[in-house]
Scaffold this motif. Structure first.
Motif, short mmCIF file in Angstrom:
data_model
loop_
_atom_site.label_atom_id
_atom_site.label_comp_id
_atom_site.label_asym_id
_atom_site.label_seq_id
_atom_site.Cartn_x
_atom_site.Cartn_y
_atom_site.Cartn_z
N VAL A 1 37.88 32.56 37.40
CA VAL A 1 37.78 32.37 35.88
C VAL A 1 37.83 30.95 35.76
O VAL A 1 38.59 29.93 36.07
CB VAL A 1 39.44 32.89 35.46
CG1 VAL A 1 39.43 32.76 33.71
CG2 VAL A 1 39.73 34.38 35.90
N ARG B 1 38.30 28.96 29.96
CA ARG B 1 38.86 30.23 29.49
C ARG B 1 40.37 30.21 29.64
O ARG B 1 41.09 31.22 28.84
CB ARG B 1 38.32 31.63 30.34
CG ARG B 1 36.89 32.02 29.93
CD ARG B 1 36.49 33.03 30.73
NE ARG B 1 35.19 33.24 30.60
CZ ARG B 1 34.87 34.47 29.63
NH1 ARG B 1 35.69 35.02 28.86
NH2 ARG B 1 33.62 34.76 29.36
N PHE C 1 43.73 35.99 33.65
CA PHE C 1 42.75 36.88 33.14
C PHE C 1 42.95 37.25 31.76
O PHE C 1 42.28 38.23 31.30
CB PHE C 1 42.79 38.13 34.29
CG PHE C 1 42.69 37.79 35.49
CD1 PHE C 1 41.76 37.27 36.26
CD2 PHE C 1 44.09 38.22 36.50
CE1 PHE C 1 41.93 36.87 37.54
CE2 PHE C 1 44.25 37.75 37.67
CZ PHE C 1 42.71 37.09 38.32
N ARG D 1 42.58 37.01 27.89
CA ARG D 1 41.45 36.79 26.99
C ARG D 1 41.90 35.99 25.76
O ARG D 1 42.39 36.43 24.52
CB ARG D 1 40.58 37.74 26.12
CG ARG D 1 39.30 37.76 25.59
CD ARG D 1 38.57 38.86 25.32
NE ARG D 1 37.31 38.84 24.58
CZ ARG D 1 36.60 39.86 24.42
NH1 ARG D 1 36.96 40.90 24.28
NH2 ARG D 1 35.25 39.36 23.88
N LEU E 1 40.15 40.09 30.70
CA LEU E 1 38.74 39.64 30.71
C LEU E 1 38.16 40.72 31.34
O LEU E 1 38.65 41.72 32.06
CB LEU E 1 38.56 38.58 31.55
CG LEU E 1 39.22 37.12 31.19
CD1 LEU E 1 39.04 36.12 31.97
CD2 LEU E 1 38.59 36.57 29.59
N LYS E 2 36.83 41.09 31.16
CA LYS E 2 35.93 42.05 31.27
C LYS E 2 35.93 42.20 32.97
O LYS E 2 35.83 43.38 33.62
CB LYS E 2 34.66 41.97 30.69
CG LYS E 2 34.52 42.28 29.26
CD LYS E 2 33.18 42.21 28.92
CE LYS E 2 33.01 42.64 27.24
NZ LYS E 2 31.54 42.42 26.79
N LYS F 1 38.11 41.43 35.25
CA LYS F 1 39.25 41.38 36.01
C LYS F 1 39.66 42.19 37.12
O LYS F 1 40.14 41.92 38.08
CB LYS F 1 40.70 41.71 34.83
CG LYS F 1 41.99 41.80 35.56
CD LYS F 1 43.16 42.41 34.58
CE LYS F 1 44.43 42.22 35.50
NZ LYS F 1 45.67 42.80 34.81
#
Length: 261
Positions: A26, A30, A183, A185, A230-231, A233
């Motif tokens: 990651v 972010r 993770f 968002r 997050l997409k 993950k």
């Protein structure tokens, strides 16, 4: 030339493993909170303090009300729950007064008091005036007993939390929930806020310094905070069965080397 296929296969496995590891990382961008788009040397350091919105009491709320008499030792205004422990959710509920469907609370001696759509400070002043008609030299304390927030999604400790203070900001609430996972968002946090008129949703960017001046910096009672994952993950390194993959790769390479001997 006999070992060329083995070399290609080894290379393929190594590239596959590298792709898995890279896709699972990651980016720090972010994860960091409060980022400034400008260079660090030019970043702002002073921000206007946001005003916490005044919460208006409505039906279904629970109010903790206590009257302290300076001279009269007779307690004419006993709390509804007696000596129940104040520091448990049950104790807080039993020692509070519920605002009924008409917007009133029933208080000893005084009777019904309209509190709907009033702030805690306004209710305290109104009760103080009423109590002074019966007992002089008193101090009336009023607190909202049901200040709860719900933290759902990518938190280390998601759940419902009681707040034992007059106000709490979004970052303090995140700390109560054990911070976010790697993770989470962080740039599109969803804030769900309830009112008598209905429910409204707001998107917050926790990475943006401007949130420090936002009207949503402070949370309100019954707010729900949801953080999406997050997409990628499901492919994250911390949850990927990397030990199994590495074991399989090692075994396969050993077999290939043995066959090429």
């Amino acid at each position: 030339m006999k070992n060329i296929p083995g070399v290609f296969m080894k290379t393929g496995f190594i590239l596959f493993l590298a792709a898995v590891l890279l896709s699972s990382c990651v980016p720090m961008k972010r994860i960091r909170y409060l980022q400034d788009p400008k260079k660090e040397k030019e970043a702002r350091s002073d921000f206007k303090k946001p005003e916490a919105a005044e919460y208006l009491v409505h039906k279904g709320d629970n109010l903790f009300i206590q009257v302290n008499a300076l001279e009269d030792k007779n307690n004419y205004f006993d709390e509804p729950g007696g000596a129940t422990n104040y520091y448990t959710e049950q104790g807080i509920y039993l020692n509070s007064y519920t605002v009924n469907d008409s917007g009133y609370v029933e208080f000893p001696l005084i009777g019904k008091v309209m509190v709907n759509n009033l702030t805690i400070e306004q209710i305290q002043k109104e009760l103080q005036i009423r109590v002074n008609d019966y007992v002089k030299n008193t101090i009336v304390m009023v607190k909202l007993a049901n200040f709860r927030i719900s933290m759902l999604g990518e938190f280390n400790k998601p759940g419902k939390y009681l707040v034992y203070q007059d106000k709490i900001n979004i970052y303090e609430a995140i700390a109560m929930a054990g911070d976010m996972t790697d993770f989470a968002r962080r740039n599109k946090l969803l804030l769900v806020r309830q009112s008598e008129k209905g429910v409204k949703t707001h998107r917050l960017n926790l990475n943006d310094y401007s949130l420090l001046e936002s009207e949503y910096y402070y949370l309100m009672p019954n707010d729900l905070v949801y953080v999406e994952p997050l997409k990628g993950k499901q492919f994250a390194f911390s949850e990927f069965p990397y030990l199994l993959i590495l074991t399989t790769i090692t075994t396969t390479l050993l077999i290939i080397d043995y066959m090429n001997q």
